[in-house]
Design a protein around this motif. Structure first.
Motif: not given
Length: 323
Positions: A59-60, A83-86, A108-109, A132-133
């Motif tokens: 993550s991150y 989490q928190n990647n792309s 959050y991807n 967050g997707n």
């Protein structure tokens, strides 16, 4: 036995190298190589007993790419956190083989498509986080067969339809997060979840009154339906049935009628958010007996009787926190 152990480690290494190959070559992958033991790789934790990968946490890390099907070969994996990647695209069905998985966090991807129904086969899952997707469509009802589930977070997606009534099957559930989607209905079956502590369904398209069963959940500590189109009245005895409530946020809806006269009985209440509704009548002066309160928001209603409140509560009525 040693040969079998080496084979297992090789399987895990191959799966992780596939993830590396499907991702941008970030610096975190510097020691992800055949010259370094897998259990010493950044973001990787192995179990002491079987010497297999049990936790993957990248993550991150600013990663981008797709999830390879080989990741489903991490058969001892218990915790997957990216989490928190792309990362983008859809999730490979091979992940259904992760039968030991207890926690998955894909928050959050840029994943898209419908939520795969194979998640319903991960019977040990306790934490299910896809927030967050760009997931769309409805929640597969089979997800609610996960009897060990304690937290579900599907907020900030593009989900729609109704929340399946099968949610009543999640008897160990403690937290629900469904904010910023397009759900239109709260099933009354949520009221049967007697261990639920946190319920967030903010910024959706909920209409009609809240099912009375929700106001009878004595385990709840936080309830927020902020930013919907809910209507009706708030039960006068709400505090009697929500004895542990600490945060109650029903702001920006279409509730009407008088404020509950017995709000002062919510002894644990810290935050009361009722702004931007259609409440009318006077503000009960007994609201000043909420000794733990930190914030009250009642603006944009048709309420009277502010002069009955002491100066401290006059201040917090306009959003300044009580000290």
């Amino acid at each position: 036995m040693a040969a079998q152990t080496n084979l297992n480690i090789t399987t895990d290494r191959s799966a992780l190298l596939a993830l590396k190959a499907h991702s941008n070559q970030n610096m975190i992958f510097t020691n992800w190589s055949t010259t370094t033991p897998v259990c010493n790789w950044v973001g990787v934790i192995c179990g002491a007993r079987h010497h297999r990968v049990v936790e993957l946490n990248v993550s991150y890390f600013g990663l981008a790419g797709t999830i390879p099907p080989e990741l489903g070969n991490l058969s001892f994996l218990v915790d997957l956190d990216i989490q928190n990647n792309s990362f983008q695209g859809t999730l490979p069905h091979e992940l259904a083989r992760l039968h030991r998985l207890k926690f998955i966090n894909l928050g959050y991807n840029k994943f898209m498509g419908v939520i795969p129904s194979w998640f319903g086969s991960l019977s040990k899952l306790q934490g299910f986080r896809l927030f967050g997707n760009q997931f769309s469509g409805s929640i597969p009802a089979i997800i609610f067969n996960l009897s060990a589930l304690q937290e579900i977070d599907l907020s900030y997606n593009q989900l729609s339809g109704r929340i399946p009534r099968e949610i009543r099957n999640l008897t160990t559930l403690k937290a629900i997060y469904l904010d910023n989607n397009n759900f239109k209905e709260i099933p009354s079956e949520i009221g049967t979840l007697n261990q639920l502590e946190k319920l967030f369904v903010q910024e959706n398209a909920l209409k009609q009154p809240i099912p009375m069963s929700v106001f009878n959940m004595s385990s709840l500590t936080i309830v927020s339906f902020y930013g919907n189109k809910l209507s009706g009245r708030i039960p006068d005895n709400i505090c009697q049935h929500l004895p542990n409530i600490q945060v109650l946020n029903l702001g920006v809806n279409q509730f009407e009628g008088p404020l509950p006269s017995k709000l002062w009985q919510c002894k644990q209440l810290l935050t009361l958010g009722l702004r931007d509704n259609r409440f009318s009548g006077s503000i009960p002066k007994e609201i000043g007996n909420l000794t733990r309160i930190k914030l009250i928001s009642l603006v944009i209603n048709s309420l009277t009787g502010i002069h009955n409140l002491n100066c401290i509560y006059l201040i917090i009525i306009i959003f300044i926190t009580c000290s």
